[in-house]
Write a protein that holds these residues in place. Sequence first.
Motif, PDB file in Angstrom:
ATOM      1  N   ALA A  59      13.712 -10.720  -6.561  1.00  0.00           N
ATOM      2  CA  ALA A  59      13.261  -9.577  -5.759  1.00  0.00           C
ATOM      3  C   ALA A  59      12.413 -10.076  -4.599  1.00  0.00           C
ATOM      4  CB  ALA A  59      12.436  -8.620  -6.630  1.00  0.00           C
ATOM      5  N   TRP A  60      12.294  -9.218  -3.588  1.00  0.00           N
ATOM      6  CA  TRP A  60      11.431  -9.585  -2.468  1.00  0.00           C
ATOM      7  C   TRP A  60      10.721  -8.366  -1.913  1.00  0.00           C
ATOM      8  CZ3 TRP A  60      13.671  -9.697   3.003  1.00  0.00           C
ATOM      9  CH2 TRP A  60      14.946  -9.145   3.069  1.00  0.00           C
ATOM     10  N   ILE A  61       9.586  -8.650  -1.272  1.00  0.00           N
ATOM     11  CA  ILE A  61       8.715  -7.617  -0.733  1.00  0.00           C
ATOM     12  C   ILE A  61       8.767  -7.672   0.780  1.00  0.00           C
ATOM     13  CG2 ILE A  61       6.331  -6.776  -0.625  1.00  0.00           C
ATOM     14  CD1 ILE A  61       5.883  -8.526  -3.240  1.00  0.00           C
ATOM     15  N   THR A  62       8.886  -6.516   1.427  1.00  0.00           N
ATOM     16  CA  THR A  62       8.901  -6.477   2.885  1.00  0.00           C
ATOM     17  C   THR A  62       7.784  -5.576   3.390  1.00  0.00           C
ATOM     18  OG1 THR A  62      10.177  -4.511   3.596  1.00  0.00           O
ATOM     19  CG2 THR A  62      11.402  -6.291   2.529  1.00  0.00           C
ATOM     20  N   GLY A  63       7.448  -5.721   4.658  1.00  0.00           N
ATOM     21  CA  GLY A  63       6.427  -4.883   5.276  1.00  0.00           C
ATOM     22  C   GLY A  63       7.002  -3.764   6.121  1.00  0.00           C
ATOM     23  N   ARG A  64       8.268  -3.450   5.928  1.00  0.00           N
ATOM     24  CA  ARG A  64       8.905  -2.398   6.735  1.00  0.00           C
ATOM     25  C   ARG A  64       8.268  -1.037   6.489  1.00  0.00           C
ATOM     26  NH1 ARG A  64      14.887  -2.042   5.461  1.00  0.00           N
ATOM     27  NH2 ARG A  64      14.042  -2.269   3.369  1.00  0.00           N
ATOM     28  N   LYS A  65       8.218  -0.249   7.564  1.00  0.00           N
ATOM     29  CA  LYS A  65       7.631   1.092   7.496  1.00  0.00           C
ATOM     30  C   LYS A  65       8.543   2.073   8.216  1.00  0.00           C
ATOM     31  CE  LYS A  65       3.458  -1.562   8.117  1.00  0.00           C
ATOM     32  NZ  LYS A  65       4.266  -2.761   8.491  1.00  0.00           N
ATOM     33  N   ARG A  66       8.538   3.310   7.752  1.00  0.00           N
ATOM     34  CA  ARG A  66       9.451   4.302   8.303  1.00  0.00           C
ATOM     35  C   ARG A  66       9.218   4.597   9.783  1.00  0.00           C
ATOM     36  NH1 ARG A  66      10.505   9.030   3.748  1.00  0.00           N
ATOM     37  NH2 ARG A  66      11.680   7.700   2.307  1.00  0.00           N
ATOM     38  N   PHE A  67       7.959   4.513  10.220  1.00  0.00           N
ATOM     39  CA  PHE A  67       7.654   4.898  11.596  1.00  0.00           C
ATOM     40  C   PHE A  67       8.145   3.873  12.613  1.00  0.00           C
ATOM     41  CE2 PHE A  67       3.857   2.292  10.672  1.00  0.00           C
ATOM     42  CZ  PHE A  67       3.786   1.515  11.809  1.00  0.00           C
ATOM     43  N   GLN A  68       8.518   2.676  12.167  1.00  0.00           N
ATOM     44  CA  GLN A  68       8.771   1.590  13.106  1.00  0.00           C
ATOM     45  C   GLN A  68      10.013   1.769  13.966  1.00  0.00           C
ATOM     46  OE1 GLN A  68       8.568  -1.606  10.164  1.00  0.00           O
ATOM     47  NE2 GLN A  68       6.664  -2.329  11.065  1.00  0.00           N
ATOM     48  N   SER A  69      11.043   2.372  13.423  1.00  0.00           N
ATOM     49  CA  SER A  69      12.272   2.548  14.205  1.00  0.00           C
ATOM     50  C   SER A  69      13.193   3.534  13.496  1.00  0.00           C
ATOM     51  CB  SER A  69      13.003   1.207  14.384  1.00  0.00           C
ATOM     52  OG  SER A  69      13.504   0.751  13.141  1.00  0.00           O
ATOM     53  N   SER A  70      14.211   3.984  14.207  1.00  0.00           N
ATOM     54  CA  SER A  70      15.163   4.934  13.629  1.00  0.00           C
ATOM     55  C   SER A  70      15.940   4.302  12.477  1.00  0.00           C
ATOM     56  CB  SER A  70      16.146   5.414  14.706  1.00  0.00           C
ATOM     57  OG  SER A  70      16.855   4.315  15.266  1.00  0.00           O
ATOM     58  N   THR A  71      16.173   2.992  12.530  1.00  0.00           N
ATOM     59  CA  THR A  71      16.903   2.330  11.457  1.00  0.00           C
ATOM     60  C   THR A  71      16.072   2.196  10.187  1.00  0.00           C
ATOM     61  OG1 THR A  71      16.224   0.153  12.292  1.00  0.00           O
ATOM     62  CG2 THR A  71      18.333   1.018  13.064  1.00  0.00           C
ATOM     63  N   ARG A  72      14.753   2.474  10.291  1.00  0.00           N
ATOM     64  CA  ARG A  72      13.880   2.359   9.130  1.00  0.00           C
ATOM     65  C   ARG A  72      13.305   3.716   8.706  1.00  0.00           C
ATOM     66  NH1 ARG A  72      10.426  -3.238  10.503  1.00  0.00           N
ATOM     67  NH2 ARG A  72      12.272  -4.531  10.855  1.00  0.00           N
ATOM     68  N   SER A  73      13.786   4.774   9.307  1.00  0.00           N
ATOM     69  CA  SER A  73      13.152   6.088   9.133  1.00  0.00           C
ATOM     70  C   SER A  73      13.283   6.675   7.739  1.00  0.00           C
ATOM     71  CB  SER A  73      13.723   7.069  10.151  1.00  0.00           C
ATOM     72  OG  SER A  73      15.121   7.230   9.961  1.00  0.00           O
ATOM     73  N   SER A  74      14.173   6.135   6.915  1.00  0.00           N
ATOM     74  CA  SER A  74      14.359   6.706   5.577  1.00  0.00           C
ATOM     75  C   SER A  74      14.298   5.659   4.475  1.00  0.00           C
ATOM     76  CB  SER A  74      15.694   7.457   5.500  1.00  0.00           C
ATOM     77  OG  SER A  74      16.779   6.576   5.761  1.00  0.00           O
ATOM     78  N   ILE A  75      13.686   4.513   4.765  1.00  0.00           N
ATOM     79  CA  ILE A  75      13.657   3.469   3.735  1.00  0.00           C
ATOM     80  C   ILE A  75      12.842   3.922   2.526  1.00  0.00           C
ATOM     81  CG2 ILE A  75      14.040   1.524   5.279  1.00  0.00           C
ATOM     82  CD1 ILE A  75      11.036   0.999   5.249  1.00  0.00           C
ATOM     83  N   PRO A  76      13.306   3.612   1.332  1.00  0.00           N
ATOM     84  CA  PRO A  76      12.581   3.979   0.107  1.00  0.00           C
ATOM     85  C   PRO A  76      11.574   2.906  -0.275  1.00  0.00           C
ATOM     86  CG  PRO A  76      14.665   2.977  -0.479  1.00  0.00           C
ATOM     87  CD  PRO A  76      14.606   2.988   1.037  1.00  0.00           C
TER      88      PRO A  76
ATOM     89  N   PHE B 115       5.746   4.352   3.514  1.00  0.00           N
ATOM     90  CA  PHE B 115       5.245   5.665   3.934  1.00  0.00           C
ATOM     91  C   PHE B 115       3.976   5.579   4.792  1.00  0.00           C
ATOM     92  CE2 PHE B 115       7.406   6.630  -0.197  1.00  0.00           C
ATOM     93  CZ  PHE B 115       8.466   7.327   0.358  1.00  0.00           C
ATOM     94  N   TRP B 116       3.499   4.386   5.060  1.00  0.00           N
ATOM     95  CA  TRP B 116       2.290   4.247   5.871  1.00  0.00           C
ATOM     96  C   TRP B 116       2.575   4.635   7.327  1.00  0.00           C
ATOM     97  CZ3 TRP B 116      -2.212   0.545   4.960  1.00  0.00           C
ATOM     98  CH2 TRP B 116      -2.476   0.407   3.586  1.00  0.00           C
ATOM     99  N   SER B 117       1.570   5.205   7.963  1.00  0.00           N
ATOM    100  CA  SER B 117       1.665   5.518   9.389  1.00  0.00           C
ATOM    101  C   SER B 117       1.024   4.388  10.195  1.00  0.00           C
ATOM    102  CB  SER B 117       0.942   6.832   9.698  1.00  0.00           C
ATOM    103  OG  SER B 117      -0.459   6.682   9.486  1.00  0.00           O
TER     104      SER B 117
END
Length: 241
Positions: A144-161, A177-179
Amino acid sequence: MEAITMEKEISQEQAFERLQRLYGDLEDSRELLDAMINREFPGQIALVSSFGAESVVLLDLVAQVNPDTAVVFLNTEKLFGETLKYRDTLVERLGLTNLVTVNPDKQEVQAEDHNGLLWTRDTDGCCDLRKVRPLARAMNGFDAWITGRKRFQSSTRSSIPLIELDGSKIKVNPLAFWSQEQVDQRIRELGLPEHPLVSQGFPSIGCMPCTHRVEAGDDRRAGRWAGQDKTECGIHIGANI
């Protein structure tokens, strides 16, 4: 061989469904990280970090939960010198003890980018050579791996779980879910070191040739691959890590 592969895929799908049931709505980032790092995947999970503009928040949380967690850093050999110095600063400041620096394969670079200018004619190919393939090799020993992606960053990330199944690996996105305001506030409140390029107009930082300053009021990732439709390097899009 085909039967064994299918059995592994089914097993991984079942594991993902279990994790999703247990932690899929757990928005307490530290609690989620503790569960993934110390209970679910001890020694088998890595944080993949660019040591970019917002990376310190997640790195700090991981250091609190378990400073021995593997932190995979992709040195594309096209990074800003400031990023390399920032990496060293954070590793020492946060007490991270398991930094894994990954470089592109020298033979592949010689064959595909011998003059270092692949980025000028094929940015996707450059990212694949210097990021996607090296990461795939580095992740062979992890489940497994951990990422720092956030929904606000771009349209391609807007619905990541918070938790997803990506290829053969479980991917955890504890800050999904962080802003932006929460990220900035966390850095200020804890007095965490800021990437030196942020104050110079680089709110999102990748490789030097493909990262540009952003004008005030523009999207924070507008300086990444400016003038192209490209918004992701590829490690999060069908990379089958």
